[in-house]
Design a protein around this motif. Structure first.
Motif, PDB file in Angstrom:
ATOM      1  N   ILE A 292       7.122 -11.825  -7.299  1.00  8.74           N
ATOM      2  CA  ILE A 292       7.687 -10.352  -6.971  1.00  8.74           C
ATOM      3  C   ILE A 292       8.612  -9.929  -8.093  1.00  8.74           C
ATOM      4  N   LEU A 293       8.694 -10.739  -8.917  1.00  9.75           N
ATOM      5  CA  LEU A 293       9.738 -10.181 -10.027  1.00  9.75           C
ATOM      6  C   LEU A 293       8.709 -10.035 -11.492  1.00  9.75           C
ATOM      7  N   ASN A 294       8.892  -8.868 -11.702  1.00 13.80           N
ATOM      8  CA  ASN A 294       7.958  -8.301 -13.077  1.00 13.80           C
ATOM      9  C   ASN A 294       6.744  -8.580 -13.006  1.00 13.80           C
ATOM     10  N   THR A 295       5.800  -8.339 -11.931  1.00 10.90           N
ATOM     11  CA  THR A 295       4.547  -8.535 -11.839  1.00 10.90           C
ATOM     12  C   THR A 295       3.829  -7.646 -11.236  1.00 10.90           C
ATOM     13  N   PHE A 296       2.568  -7.681 -10.922  1.00  8.39           N
ATOM     14  CA  PHE A 296       1.699  -7.017 -10.419  1.00  8.39           C
ATOM     15  C   PHE A 296       2.392  -6.530  -8.927  1.00  8.39           C
ATOM     16  N   PHE A 297       3.089  -7.768  -8.351  1.00 10.13           N
ATOM     17  CA  PHE A 297       3.427  -7.684  -6.912  1.00 10.13           C
ATOM     18  C   PHE A 297       5.018  -7.111  -6.695  1.00 10.13           C
ATOM     19  N   LYS A 298       5.702  -6.716  -7.872  1.00  8.38           N
ATOM     20  CA  LYS A 298       7.171  -6.382  -7.746  1.00  8.38           C
ATOM     21  C   LYS A 298       7.268  -5.223  -6.827  1.00  8.38           C
ATOM     22  N   GLU A 299       8.498  -4.473  -6.520  1.00  2.00           N
ATOM     23  CA  GLU A 299       8.802  -3.532  -5.925  1.00  2.00           C
ATOM     24  C   GLU A 299       8.155  -2.211  -6.869  1.00  2.00           C
ATOM     25  N   ALA A 300       7.787  -1.723  -6.013  1.00  2.00           N
ATOM     26  CA  ALA A 300       7.031  -0.109  -7.036  1.00  2.00           C
ATOM     27  C   ALA A 300       6.189  -0.907  -8.157  1.00  2.00           C
ATOM     28  N   GLY A 301       5.578  -2.045  -7.824  1.00  2.00           N
ATOM     29  CA  GLY A 301       4.687  -2.363  -8.859  1.00  2.00           C
ATOM     30  C   GLY A 301       3.123  -1.678  -8.616  1.00  2.00           C
ATOM     31  N   SER A 302       2.415  -2.566  -9.509  1.00  2.00           N
ATOM     32  CA  SER A 302       0.866  -1.851  -9.627  1.00  2.00           C
ATOM     33  C   SER A 302       0.219  -1.726  -8.213  1.00  2.00           C
ATOM     34  N   TRP A 303       0.604  -2.760  -7.333  1.00  2.00           N
ATOM     35  CA  TRP A 303      -0.078  -2.845  -6.153  1.00  2.00           C
ATOM     36  C   TRP A 303      -0.085  -1.710  -5.370  1.00  2.00           C
ATOM     37  N   GLU A 304       0.867  -0.722  -5.592  1.00  2.00           N
ATOM     38  CA  GLU A 304       1.027   0.442  -4.749  1.00  2.00           C
ATOM     39  C   GLU A 304       0.562   1.786  -5.477  1.00  2.00           C
ATOM     40  N   THR A 305      -0.088   1.370  -6.893  1.00  2.00           N
ATOM     41  CA  THR A 305      -0.547   2.439  -7.419  1.00  2.00           C
ATOM     42  C   THR A 305      -2.098   2.882  -6.862  1.00  2.00           C
ATOM     43  N   PRO A 306      -2.630   4.056  -7.229  1.00  2.00           N
ATOM     44  CA  PRO A 306      -4.122   4.026  -6.847  1.00  2.00           C
ATOM     45  C   PRO A 306      -5.122   3.212  -7.524  1.00  2.00           C
ATOM     46  N   TYR A 307      -4.808   2.588  -8.667  1.00  2.00           N
ATOM     47  CA  TYR A 307      -5.584   1.512  -9.294  1.00  2.00           C
ATOM     48  C   TYR A 307      -5.560   0.345  -8.424  1.00  2.00           C
ATOM     49  N   GLY A 308      -3.941  -0.067  -7.955  1.00  2.00           N
ATOM     50  CA  GLY A 308      -3.917  -1.197  -7.246  1.00  2.00           C
ATOM     51  C   GLY A 308      -4.684  -1.389  -5.761  1.00  2.00           C
ATOM     52  N   ASP A 309      -4.529  -0.059  -5.175  1.00  2.00           N
ATOM     53  CA  ASP A 309      -5.338   0.045  -4.046  1.00  2.00           C
ATOM     54  C   ASP A 309      -6.790  -0.157  -4.386  1.00  2.00           C
TER      55      ASP A 309
END
Length: 819
Positions: A292-309
């Motif tokens: 959860i630090l500086n990766t896909f899963f961080k706060e406001a990270g890529s997981w919350e973007t349309p691509y991540g979804d």
């Protein structure tokens, strides 16, 4: 007989070590037990006049009079308890491993009142050699044992391998995978996980024109036909998926095989975003990376973007589709039988308190703060009318490390809510064998009241399960679930009646399963009766206690079945631990039985030494010497026959065996009468033996002199010793009873003392009884007294933690007649 089936398919997407080590060794379809338990059983005392009950100590053992009752049964409304059998109960040669230990365990469970047992059946064992060539004999034998005891059965069909249990995928699958590695799960670095088939080949004809699902279907149909006589009202099918965290990480996405990437690309193009299908997330964490630090899963990270979804929805859909296919396959196969199909869901609770839930997500469960990932899974179970088995009902949040953001209790509640919403029935399971009063109370809490759970799978039978610490806790748990009260008849009348002391701790139900091991990272190892008085030496001061040059050299016999008939090392880690303990105690070496029926098993002159060579290398690495016993006979007790080709000749020529007055042939021993008769394709028994010995000499020549120092001869009574002395024959000594007493050790010392001319003694034989808290301290004192070793102040334990030496338990039957 009632049977239930648990079908295991290739595991989940990620490889996650934390869940394997701390909570999820039984993950969805990977039937890998939280304890890695086989059966090691430490100590078994037989009570011929009593049914068997087990407690921590013989003085307080609980027994029931045979005249009063045959078993303690569950109340009709109680929770039904099933106990998992060892993962490797059946060998890859289709033999029952440690059948006597398993039989004793089954009786103990029956008499305690459990409903039944759970048995893992491995694809790599039952369809090992060729597609469609099924070998069920070992499993059928074990099912008959279970039926005979009167227990019910759940079966787990495991379509994956297990490195921990040394069980690979079928040989023919691995051969196809050698040329087509993309049939396996693959991570971002390109590493293939050859114990698991990728979900992407479920419907691809990669197996001689057949798809994975067609191959699974054939396996399940064959199972159904072969076990139909045993099928009753329930069979559970567990859908398990592989997931293992490395260190503090959350695992990696397992989607980089070519077939999976092709599917991702097609999905992205269908949505009009082809760039999204070029690869997985570029910033996804590695196995060991804090997620959860500086990766896909961080706060406001890529997981919350349309691509991540998009990516996480696609990734999760692969697991959901696979679950649907495998559960549908099982449900349709057993649709005309009185079988209930179940699936097992893993409890991936690490990082559950974070917003992105990285451990669950990399495992294929798209469950985050913004999305419920278990509702869709529950719908699949409901659609296929399957029950769901939920592990982890023994886990408490307070026991989890704070840095893992873990919450097994909250996750379990979420999954149960999804099941309730979809009308899916739940069965329970624990993850940790070594239960505490708190963890067992947590199970009771999860099973209580209106939770609607009437079946619980307790994992898993073995030394740790049957240890003096854990089995009494489990017994109390069973009684409390079913509101059973003990009356005066349940109390042991005397020590003989109470003589039931169940085997010690062998993290894997094994022949050697040494009883209790406490690891001392800063100390070298020596063992005594109790941790409070454990003797150790500081590693900085000495590496071992060595024998003086003039002392008697002590060799300790290795277990009779150290090498299996498939030339694998039985319980290699337990053997390795024992070797180190012996080296640090100061013994000279070990004695190894090498069996004709193992090394020349298949055909005359076709020798297979690989297992024994591996074991000799282990012995050499530890720095011990070796005596070898070449055994030209079989052993019913150790389940080691003569070579297969010898037995086949004996079918038509039974007089090659010893024969008694009634005409009974003893097929474990060749008669002396054929020593010089050419009964083996023109060769005499002596010529066959000579070929075996020559091959041994050639194969082990690198170890001769340096490691292998001789062949041992057993010592007879005093008149034989006198004859030996008269003719200049040197004598080596040996004991017959493992369970020594101070008197018996004094007798050995008397026989070795003075002018008796004995400078080598073989102590028989390594195992749980040898390493028990009673016997090993006596043996240690015996070694020291023989070699006049004195302990100094450094040999005293500073505190209990430093004194952590608790050696593993093992099932052993050593008799005066051992070869």
């Amino acid at each position: 007989m009632e049977m239930s089936l648990i079908v295991s398919s290739p595991p989940k997407f990620t490889i996650r070590r934390r869940d394997l080590l701390h909570n999820n060794k039984n993950l969805m379809i990977i039937c890998s037990s939280a304890s890695k338990s086989q059966i090691g059983f430490g100590h078994i005392i037989r009570c011929p006049n009593l049914p068997l009950s087990v407690t921590a100590h013989s003085k307080t053992a609980i027994s029931t009079k045979a005249s009063d009752r045959n078993t303690i049964s569950n109340s009709k409304d109680g929770v039904k308890i099933y106990v998992g059998l060892p993962m490797d109960s059946v060998s890859d040669c289709n033999g029952i491993k440690h059948s006597r230990a398993i039989a004793a365990g089954l009786k103990a469970l029956k008499l305690l009142g459990v409903e039944g047992v759970e048995l893992p059946i491995w694809w790599g064992v039952a369809e090992k050699e060729a597609m469609g060539k099924y070998e069920w004999s070992g499993y059928l034998t074990l099912v008959e044992m279970i039926q005979k005891v009167g227990l019910k059965l759940h079966v787990s069909l495991c379509f994956h391998g297990s490195k921990e249990e040394n069980i690979p995928l079928p040989k023919w699958v691995s051969e196809i995978g050698a040329s087509q590695p993309d049939i396996f799960f693959t991570d971002h670095s390109g590493k293939h996980y050859e114990d698991c088939l990728s979900f992407s080949v479920d419907d691809l004809p990669v197996f001689d024109g057949k798809t994975t699902m067609q191959v699974y279907k054939g396996f399940v149909e064959s199972f159904k036909n072969s076990f139909s006589p045993f099928m009753g009202s329930t069979i559970t099918i567990d859908q398990l998926y592989s997931s293992a965290i490395r260190n503090s990480g959350a695992g990696e996405f397992q989607c980089y095989d070519q077939n999976m990437m092709r599917h991702l690309k097609q999905q992205a193009e269908n949505l009009g975003n082809p760039l999204w299908g070029l690869s997985g997330p570029h910033d996804a964490p590695t196995y060991n990376q804090q997620p959860i630090l500086n990766t896909f899963f961080k706060e406001a990270g890529s997981w919350e973007t349309p691509y991540g979804d998009f990516f996480l929805s696609w990734y999760s859909s692969q697991l959901i589709s696979h679950a649907d296919r495998i559960l549908s396959l099982a449900a349709s196969t057993f649709s005309q039988t009185p079988i209930v199909v179940s699936g097992k869901l893993p409890l991936i609770h690490s990082w559950y308190k974070s917003r992105s839930h990285p451990a669950e997500v990399t495992a294929g469960f798209y469950n985050t703060i913004n999305r419920d990932g278990y509702e869709e899974i529950a719908k699949i179970f409901s659609k296929n009318s399957c029950k769901m088995i939920l592990p982890g009902m023994d886990l408490l949040d307070e026991q989890q490390p704070t840095e893992s953001f873990s919450s097994p209790e909250l996750l379990l509640a979420d999954v149960r809510t999804a099941c309730r919403n979809q009308g899916v029935e739940i069965c329970g399971q624990n993850l940790n064998i070594a239960g505490t009063p708190k963890s067992l109370k947590q199970i009771e809490k999860n099973l209580a009241g209106g939770n609607g759970i009437n079946l619980f799978l307790y994992q898993r039978m073995g030394g740790e399960f049957f240890s003096p610490k854990n089995f009494p806790l489990f017994s109390g748990f069973v009684r409390s679930l079913n509101q059973m009260e003990l009356d005066s008849d349940d109390l042991a009348v005397n020590e003989r009646e109470a003589a039931v002391y169940v085997p010690g701790k062998n993290r894997k139900l094994q022949t050697i399963g040494f009883g209790h091991i406490i690891r001392c990272p800063h100390l070298s190892l020596r063992v005594t009766a109790q941790s409070q008085s454990t003797i150790f030496t500081k590693a900085s001061d000495r590496n071992t206690i060595t024998n003086p040059k003039d002392g008697v050299k002590i060799y300790v016999g290795l277990p009779m079945d150290s090498v299996s008939d498939c030339n694998g090392i039985n319980h290699s880690r337990a053997v390795a631990a024992g070797l180190k303990a012996l080296k640090l105690l100061g013994v000279e070496g070990v004695e190894l039985p090498i069996w004709w029926g193992v090394a020349e098993k298949e055909a005359m002159g076709k020798y297979e030494w690989s297992g024994y060579l591996t074991l000799v290398e282990m012995i050499q690495k530890v720095g011990l010497k070796l005596h070898v016993s070449l055994c030209f006979h079989g052993s019913k007790e150790e389940n080691i026959p003569l070579p297969k080709w010898v037995s086949e000749i004996g079918e038509s020529q039974p007089d090659i065996f010893f024969t008694d007055h009634s005409g009974q042939h003893y097929k474990d021993c060749l008669s002396f009468g054929v020593d010089d008769l050419p009964v083996f394709d023109g060769k005499t028994a002596m010529q066959v033996y000579e070929g075996f010995v020559e091959s041994f000499k050639t194969s082990f020549s690198p170890f001769m002199g340096s490691t292998i120092t001789g062949i041992t001869i057993g010592m007879g009574p005093d008149d034989i010793r006198t004859a030996c002395r008269n003719h200049g024959v040197e004598i080596c000594g040996q004991n017959l009873n493992i369970g020594g007493t101070p008197k018996s050790f004094e007798q050995i010392k008397k026989n070795l003392a003075g002018g008796n001319g004995i400078d080598l003694f073989l102590y028989q034989r390594m195992g749980a009884e040898f390493f028990s808290p009673k016997n090993f301290p006596l043996f240690s004192g015996f070694v020291r007294s023989l070699n006049q070793l004195e302990l100094d102040s450094d040999d005293l334990a500073v505190n209990e933690r430093e004194a952590a030496v608790f050696v593993p338990g093992m099932m052993l039957n050593a008799t005066a007649g051992d070869p």
